[in-house]
Design a protein around this motif. Structure first.
Motif, PDB file in Angstrom:
ATOM      1  N   UNK A  37      -0.850  15.364 105.214  1.00 37.55           N
ATOM      2  CA  UNK A  37       0.419  16.076 105.328  1.00 37.55           C
ATOM      3  C   UNK A  37       0.314  17.531 104.930  1.00 37.55           C
ATOM      4  N   UNK A  38       1.438  18.182 104.911  1.00 31.74           N
ATOM      5  CA  UNK A  38       1.504  19.600 104.587  1.00 31.74           C
ATOM      6  C   UNK A  38       1.067  19.825 103.141  1.00 31.74           C
ATOM      7  N   UNK A  39       0.150  20.742 102.943  1.00 26.05           N
ATOM      8  CA  UNK A  39      -0.322  21.064 101.606  1.00 26.05           C
ATOM      9  C   UNK A  39      -1.341  20.099 101.042  1.00 26.05           C
ATOM     10  N   UNK A  40      -1.824  19.146 101.821  1.00 26.30           N
ATOM     11  CA  UNK A  40      -2.743  18.139 101.295  1.00 26.30           C
ATOM     12  C   UNK A  40      -4.152  18.685 101.112  1.00 26.30           C
ATOM     13  N   UNK A  41      -4.551  19.675 101.884  1.00 22.68           N
ATOM     14  CA  UNK A  41      -5.920  20.177 101.817  1.00 22.68           C
ATOM     15  C   UNK A  41      -6.026  21.487 101.042  1.00 22.68           C
ATOM     16  N   UNK A  42      -5.015  21.846 100.304  1.00 23.08           N
ATOM     17  CA  UNK A  42      -5.063  23.081  99.524  1.00 23.08           C
ATOM     18  C   UNK A  42      -5.978  22.914  98.322  1.00 23.08           C
ATOM     19  N   UNK A  43      -6.854  23.870  98.109  1.00 24.91           N
ATOM     20  CA  UNK A  43      -7.724  23.866  96.937  1.00 24.91           C
ATOM     21  C   UNK A  43      -7.686  25.239  96.297  1.00 24.91           C
ATOM     22  N   UNK A  44      -7.875  25.273  95.003  1.00 27.19           N
ATOM     23  CA  UNK A  44      -7.900  26.551  94.312  1.00 27.19           C
ATOM     24  C   UNK A  44      -7.140  26.470  93.002  1.00 27.19           C
TER      25      UNK A  44
END
Length: 72
Positions: A37-44
């Motif tokens: 979903x939206x924002x699932x692959x954000x890293x940092x």
């Protein structure tokens, strides 16, 4: 030519090909599918994702997406 292989210890193989000796052809096969979903692959560090509503359409009407059996 034949290969004489001595003692071998393989502790981990993660997504690779291990070959010993002669080989006519190497054809590793794999297929995968994922949905996020939206924002699932954000890293940092310090990521802010404001998603009010997130829906994934996971309806898959295909019987076979990528057949890999019999593909030599």
């Amino acid at each position: 030519m034949p290969a004489i292989i001595g003692p071998v210890q393989i502790t981990t193989v993660s997504g690779g090909v291990v070959q010993f000796g002669d080989t006519l052809f190497i054809s590793p096969k794999s297929a995968s599918k994922s949905s996020s979903g939206a924002g699932a692959a954000n890293t940092g560090i310090g990521i802010f994702t404001a998603n009010g509503f997130s829906v994934n359409n996971v309806l898959d009407t295909n019987l076979l997406d990528q057949p890999i059996s019999g593909n030599n």
